[in-house]
Design a protein around this motif. Structure first.
Motif, short mmCIF file in Angstrom:
data_model
loop_
_atom_site.label_atom_id
_atom_site.label_comp_id
_atom_site.label_asym_id
_atom_site.label_seq_id
_atom_site.Cartn_x
_atom_site.Cartn_y
_atom_site.Cartn_z
N PHE A 49 10.75 4.42 -1.19
CA PHE A 49 11.46 5.14 -1.28
C PHE A 49 11.91 5.07 -2.87
O PHE A 49 12.18 6.51 -2.87
N GLY A 50 11.88 4.94 -3.37
CA GLY A 50 12.27 4.63 -5.22
C GLY A 50 9.92 5.14 -5.49
O GLY A 50 10.49 6.03 -6.09
N GLU A 51 9.40 5.45 -4.02
CA GLU A 51 7.84 6.00 -5.04
C GLU A 51 7.35 6.95 -3.71
O GLU A 51 7.51 8.38 -4.07
N TRP A 52 6.58 6.44 -2.47
CA TRP A 52 6.28 7.09 -2.27
C TRP A 52 7.17 8.15 -1.36
O TRP A 52 6.78 9.98 -1.46
N GLN A 53 8.25 8.51 -1.15
CA GLN A 53 9.20 8.99 -0.43
C GLN A 53 10.31 9.97 -1.32
O GLN A 53 10.46 11.17 -1.01
N ALA A 54 9.39 9.66 -2.79
CA ALA A 54 10.31 9.56 -3.99
C ALA A 54 9.69 11.83 -4.17
O ALA A 54 10.03 12.82 -4.22
N GLN A 55 8.24 11.94 -3.27
CA GLN A 55 7.65 13.23 -3.74
C GLN A 55 7.49 13.95 -2.78
O GLN A 55 7.64 15.36 -3.04
N ARG A 56 8.87 13.65 -1.63
CA ARG A 56 9.63 15.16 -1.02
C ARG A 56 9.89 15.88 -1.17
O ARG A 56 10.27 15.73 -2.76
N ARG A 57 10.47 17.19 -0.94
CA ARG A 57 10.58 18.13 -1.06
C ARG A 57 12.17 18.73 -0.38
O ARG A 57 13.65 19.47 -1.12
N THR A 58 12.80 17.79 0.09
CA THR A 58 13.94 18.35 0.95
C THR A 58 14.64 16.80 1.10
O THR A 58 13.88 15.96 0.83
N PRO A 59 15.66 17.22 1.51
CA PRO A 59 16.27 15.70 1.61
C PRO A 59 16.25 15.09 2.71
O PRO A 59 16.10 15.53 3.94
N LEU A 60 16.40 14.19 2.72
CA LEU A 60 15.79 12.77 3.92
C LEU A 60 17.37 11.88 4.87
O LEU A 60 18.54 12.07 3.94
N ILE A 61 17.16 12.66 5.92
CA ILE A 61 18.37 12.28 6.86
C ILE A 61 19.10 10.85 6.55
O ILE A 61 18.14 10.22 7.93
N ALA A 62 19.05 10.16 6.81
CA ALA A 62 19.44 8.34 6.16
C ALA A 62 20.25 7.81 6.68
O ALA A 62 21.57 8.41 6.95
N VAL A 63 19.91 7.32 7.99
CA VAL A 63 21.49 7.45 8.69
C VAL A 63 21.36 5.50 8.96
O VAL A 63 20.01 4.45 9.45
N GLY A 64 22.36 4.39 8.95
CA GLY A 64 22.70 3.34 8.89
C GLY A 64 23.82 2.74 9.29
O GLY A 64 25.00 3.43 9.44
#
Length: 353
Positions: A49-64
């Motif tokens: 999440f700090g590196e690979w997903q940081a490239q995404r352009r839309t928010p990631l829906i995070a469920v926990g």
């Protein structure tokens, strides 16, 4: 030796093979309950999440739920790596009296949460454009929340859940407090409601989702929810076997086990298998990697009893497991950079698909 094992549901595997291992392919990330087990995933979270997903352009829906929601609360802050580092240090340093009561454990949990959020974390979570935090809490429908009333209510839940998940819904309702885009479920028999997260109720929601019955006090009067005692969301959604509706992207699930259990009570029902992993990709420590940890095992809540009176030894054991997570992170980076990650993904076995 491979440190990391990757499993994908049928649809997830087909879409990754067709479209490539692209961050935008994933619309959701799940984070399971599990107490100290989260420590082995913290360094992997940094890479994913700090590196690979940081490239995404839309928010990631995070469920926990429970500690999983706390992990995500770190990742949803402006500086997720700094938040994770604060939380790691505070979590390792937990200390309790010989026989801690509900008040002592609740107070320590609140101290940890204060460290996790810092001065501005709640505001940053609500304002985040990278990650839309969804916190699952379980609201008890009947009964008192202390003493024998709570124990009797839990016993009724056990018997109801053994009959069916739908029967459990007569005792617990699922509530999702969300910052930004809410997660949407298909009907799974558990009554489900939504309420927005605001900076003023982030801490209360995170305390509620961590409220293990008999261990941490429940939370009342969460804004937007009906009256009632709110407990650990893992009672309903333990390992994120979620009946996701829209949006139709995939679920990314860094997990400490190859076994996915739907609700906390389902871990005692070996015949109940996960039903909703078709769109899920699991990133899991391999058995060989786990075997190299102290004692050949992942940290757990039982360590507080196992190392009773030997806090320094427990802290060192947990620190070793936490640091070993660097191996998981490095292997993930290597698989992504080399392009070998698609070939490394295995189909989920058996009924997990």
């Amino acid at each position: 030796m491979n440190a990391l094992t990757l499993y994908a549901g049928t649809e997830a595997l087909a879409r990754i093979r067709r479209d490539g291992f692209d961050p935008g392919l994933f619309s959701h990330v799940g984070a399971a309950a599990g107490g100290p087990k989260w420590l082995v995933l913290s360094r992997l979270d940094r890479a994913v999440f700090g590196e690979w997903q940081a490239q995404r352009r839309t928010p990631l829906i995070a469920v926990g739920a429970s500690i999983g929601a706390w992990r995500l609360a770190c990742l949803a802050q402006r500086d997720p790596l700094a938040a994770l580092a604060r939380f790691e240090t505070a979590y390792l340093g937990q200390r309790y009296s010989e026989r801690p009561d509900l008040a002592e454990v609740t107070a320590e949990a609140r101290r940890l949460l204060d460290v996790l959020l810092g001065d501005t974390g709640a505001d940053e979570i609500v304002a985040s454009r990278r990650m839309a935090l969804n916190v699952i809490v379980a609201r008890r429908v009947h009964g008192r929340d202390t003493g024998w009333g709570e124990k009797a209510a839990l016993a009724r839940m056990v018997f109801a859940n053994a009959r069916s998940r739908r029967a459990l819904g007569g005792h617990l309702h699922r509530h999702i407090l969300h910052a930004g885009e809410p997660v949407h479920y298909r009907d799974d028999g558990i009554p489900t409601g939504h309420a927005p997260l605001a900076a003023g109720n982030v801490a209360a929601a995170l305390m509620a989702t961590a409220a293990i019955p008999g261990v941490i006090a429940p939370v009342h009067d969460l804004p937007g929810l009906p009256a009632g005692a709110c407990y650990d969301g893992g009672l309903i959604d333990y390992h994120m076997d979620l009946p996701l509706a829209e949006p139709p992207g995939l679920m990314l699930l860094p997990h400490f086990s190859g076994r996915v259990v739907t609700g906390w009570l389902d871990q005692f029902l070996p015949w109940r298998k996960p039903q909703h992993l078709d769109r899920t990709l699991l990133l899991v420590p391999s058995q060989d990697w786990i075997a190299r940890l102290p004692g050949g095992r992942i940290p757990s809540r039982t360590d507080f009893k196992r190392f009773h009176g030997r806090d320094a030894e427990r802290i060192q054991t947990w620190q070793t497991a936490l640091s070993a997570g660097d191996w998981l992170a490095d292997e993930f980076r290597g698989l992504v950079e080399s392009g070998r990650i698609i070939d490394a993904i295995q189909p989920l076995p058996g009924r997990h698909r």
